[in-house]
Write a protein that holds these residues in place. Sequence first.
Motif, PDB file in Angstrom:
ATOM      1  N   ILE A  98      45.696  40.561  50.889  1.00 18.14           N
ATOM      2  CA  ILE A  98      45.550  41.278  49.624  1.00 18.14           C
ATOM      3  C   ILE A  98      45.226  42.737  49.937  1.00 18.14           C
ATOM      4  O   ILE A  98      44.151  43.041  50.463  1.00 18.14           O
ATOM      5  N   SER A  99      46.202  43.619  49.677  1.00 20.24           N
ATOM      6  CA  SER A  99      45.956  45.040  49.964  1.00 20.24           C
ATOM      7  C   SER A  99      46.309  45.875  48.742  1.00 20.24           C
ATOM      8  O   SER A  99      45.438  46.162  47.933  1.00 20.24           O
ATOM      9  N   ALA A 100      47.587  46.256  48.581  1.00 17.73           N
ATOM     10  CA  ALA A 100      47.964  47.068  47.413  1.00 17.73           C
ATOM     11  C   ALA A 100      47.845  46.221  46.156  1.00 17.73           C
ATOM     12  O   ALA A 100      48.447  45.156  46.056  1.00 17.73           O
ATOM     13  N   THR A 101      47.044  46.700  45.213  1.00 19.24           N
ATOM     14  CA  THR A 101      46.838  45.933  43.987  1.00 19.24           C
ATOM     15  C   THR A 101      47.172  46.784  42.759  1.00 19.24           C
ATOM     16  O   THR A 101      47.242  48.010  42.845  1.00 19.24           O
ATOM     17  N   THR A 102      47.381  46.104  41.638  1.00 23.63           N
ATOM     18  CA  THR A 102      47.646  46.756  40.360  1.00 23.63           C
ATOM     19  C   THR A 102      46.444  46.505  39.464  1.00 23.63           C
ATOM     20  O   THR A 102      45.978  45.369  39.366  1.00 23.63           O
ATOM     21  N   LYS A 103      45.945  47.579  38.843  1.00 25.46           N
ATOM     22  CA  LYS A 103      44.803  47.398  37.931  1.00 25.46           C
ATOM     23  C   LYS A 103      45.299  46.767  36.628  1.00 25.46           C
ATOM     24  O   LYS A 103      46.291  47.204  36.067  1.00 25.46           O
ATOM     25  N   GLY A 104      44.624  45.732  36.208  1.00 20.77           N
ATOM     26  CA  GLY A 104      45.016  45.060  34.974  1.00 20.77           C
ATOM     27  C   GLY A 104      43.792  44.676  34.167  1.00 20.77           C
ATOM     28  O   GLY A 104      42.664  44.921  34.590  1.00 20.77           O
ATOM     29  N   GLN A 105      44.035  44.112  33.014  1.00 20.28           N
ATOM     30  CA  GLN A 105      42.925  43.664  32.163  1.00 20.28           C
ATOM     31  C   GLN A 105      42.778  42.156  32.349  1.00 20.28           C
ATOM     32  O   GLN A 105      43.165  41.378  31.486  1.00 20.28           O
ATOM     33  N   LEU A 106      42.243  41.757  33.480  1.00 22.86           N
ATOM     34  CA  LEU A 106      42.109  40.317  33.724  1.00 22.86           C
ATOM     35  C   LEU A 106      40.956  39.762  32.894  1.00 22.86           C
ATOM     36  O   LEU A 106      39.877  40.345  32.855  1.00 22.86           O
ATOM     37  N   PRO A 107      41.186  38.605  32.251  1.00 18.68           N
ATOM     38  CA  PRO A 107      40.097  38.025  31.461  1.00 18.68           C
ATOM     39  C   PRO A 107      38.988  37.490  32.370  1.00 18.68           C
ATOM     40  O   PRO A 107      39.216  37.218  33.546  1.00 18.68           O
ATOM     41  N   THR A 108      37.794  37.361  31.792  1.00 15.91           N
ATOM     42  CA  THR A 108      36.686  36.743  32.525  1.00 15.91           C
ATOM     43  C   THR A 108      37.096  35.332  32.923  1.00 15.91           C
ATOM     44  O   THR A 108      37.733  34.628  32.139  1.00 15.91           O
ATOM     45  N   LEU A 109      36.760  34.951  34.144  1.00 15.87           N
ATOM     46  CA  LEU A 109      37.126  33.625  34.634  1.00 15.87           C
ATOM     47  C   LEU A 109      36.359  32.567  33.827  1.00 15.87           C
ATOM     48  O   LEU A 109      35.130  32.567  33.815  1.00 15.87           O
ATOM     49  N   VAL A 149      41.782  34.711  43.650  1.00 14.81           N
ATOM     50  CA  VAL A 149      40.936  34.881  44.840  1.00 14.81           C
ATOM     51  C   VAL A 149      39.702  35.673  44.435  1.00 14.81           C
ATOM     52  O   VAL A 149      39.809  36.819  43.967  1.00 14.81           O
ATOM     53  N   LEU A 150      38.542  35.066  44.589  1.00 19.45           N
ATOM     54  CA  LEU A 150      37.297  35.739  44.216  1.00 19.45           C
ATOM     55  C   LEU A 150      37.017  36.891  45.165  1.00 19.45           C
ATOM     56  O   LEU A 150      37.189  36.773  46.381  1.00 19.45           O
ATOM     57  N   LYS A 151      36.578  38.020  44.586  1.00 18.65           N
ATOM     58  CA  LYS A 151      36.332  39.219  45.409  1.00 18.65           C
ATOM     59  C   LYS A 151      35.059  39.078  46.230  1.00 18.65           C
ATOM     60  O   LYS A 151      34.960  39.624  47.329  1.00 18.65           O
ATOM     61  N   ASN A 152      34.063  38.394  45.651  1.00 19.52           N
ATOM     62  CA  ASN A 152      32.772  38.297  46.330  1.00 19.52           C
ATOM     63  C   ASN A 152      32.683  37.027  47.162  1.00 19.52           C
ATOM     64  O   ASN A 152      33.001  35.938  46.684  1.00 19.52           O
ATOM     65  N   ALA A 153      32.231  37.196  48.391  1.00 17.26           N
ATOM     66  CA  ALA A 153      32.050  36.048  49.289  1.00 17.26           C
ATOM     67  C   ALA A 153      30.659  35.459  49.099  1.00 17.26           C
ATOM     68  O   ALA A 153      29.776  36.094  48.513  1.00 17.26           O
ATOM     69  N   LYS A 198      28.922  36.664  40.491  1.00 17.96           N
ATOM     70  CA  LYS A 198      29.978  37.480  39.870  1.00 17.96           C
ATOM     71  C   LYS A 198      31.338  36.867  40.194  1.00 17.96           C
ATOM     72  O   LYS A 198      31.610  36.533  41.357  1.00 17.96           O
ATOM     73  N   HIS A 199      32.179  36.728  39.166  1.00 13.44           N
ATOM     74  CA  HIS A 199      33.462  36.054  39.347  1.00 13.44           C
ATOM     75  C   HIS A 199      34.662  37.000  39.304  1.00 13.44           C
ATOM     76  O   HIS A 199      35.744  36.614  38.876  1.00 13.44           O
ATOM     77  N   ASP A 200      34.480  38.262  39.714  1.00 13.34           N
ATOM     78  CA  ASP A 200      35.622  39.186  39.749  1.00 13.34           C
ATOM     79  C   ASP A 200      36.678  38.621  40.704  1.00 13.34           C
ATOM     80  O   ASP A 200      36.334  38.024  41.723  1.00 13.34           O
ATOM     81  N   TYR A 201      37.937  38.846  40.370  1.00 19.36           N
ATOM     82  CA  TYR A 201      38.983  38.198  41.170  1.00 19.36           C
ATOM     83  C   TYR A 201      40.286  38.985  41.246  1.00 19.36           C
ATOM     84  O   TYR A 201      40.514  39.915  40.466  1.00 19.36           O
ATOM     85  N   TYR A 202      41.115  38.584  42.209  1.00 13.90           N
ATOM     86  CA  TYR A 202      42.499  39.033  42.327  1.00 13.90           C
ATOM     87  C   TYR A 202      43.376  37.893  41.815  1.00 13.90           C
ATOM     88  O   TYR A 202      43.057  36.728  42.036  1.00 13.90           O
TER      89      TYR A 202
END
Length: 248
Positions: free
Chosen positions: A61-72, A211-215, A188-192
């Motif tokens: 996971i490298s180049a990403t697009t910013k979007g309005q992802l809903p809360t998981l 894929v969750l951002k936080n380990a 925190k459930h931020d994700y790709y």
Amino acid sequence: MNKQQVKRVLISTVIAISGGALAQDDVHWGYSGHQGPEHWGELAPEFSLCTSGKNQSPINISATTKGQLPTLALNYQASGNEIINNGHTIQVNYAPGSYLDIAGHQFELKQFHFHSPSENTLRGKSFPLEAHFVHADSKGNLAVVALMFEQGKENQELAKAWSQLPQEAGQKVRLATPISGLNMLPSKHDYYRFNGSLTTPPCSEGVRWIVLKNAVSASKQQISDFSSLMKLPNNRPVQGINARLIVE
Ligand SMILES: [Zn+2]
């Protein structure tokens, strides 16, 4: 497709969803030599996507697009109640009744299992352990939530499963203390978000990946308990992104 091939596809699909308990009886595959990931597509006709697929997992996971992802939207019970060593991974099976909601679409949590080192990588960074929470909707469409582990303090939730690790391939054990998938996740459930495939044969595509951002942490001992049990790394190498977007 003849009858035998249809049967093999069905078996392989069940294997992929259930994590491979039947794999030894069907087509042999593994993580090294002639049965390793670079040969999966040649091992059986129904594995051909492992070679020819364009939306394969895992990825870097490298180049990403910013979007309005809903809360998981996770509605998980503490009901991981069975642990299996299927020879490819350690899998915790979940009792019915736990759900992930994606845009109003319900996916039921079936199982979670582990890879060491991680399969997906974050901007080139590999992690010592990755868990995949596998969900299916009523039509069998899959959604996987991936969780990375970093080496650190002992993971209490993982410890419940690790205290009963089945040592032999094919062994299944009832867990004394049910595991909470939710307690294993970071706060925190931020994700790709992207589209991908199963990371094991038959490498079927159309899998929704989160894929969750936080380990979270796992101890050195917990990581080595798993990797020494598996004997070999059980991570498929990263695959081409091709035309896909990764949204965050
Ligand atoms: Zn997996």
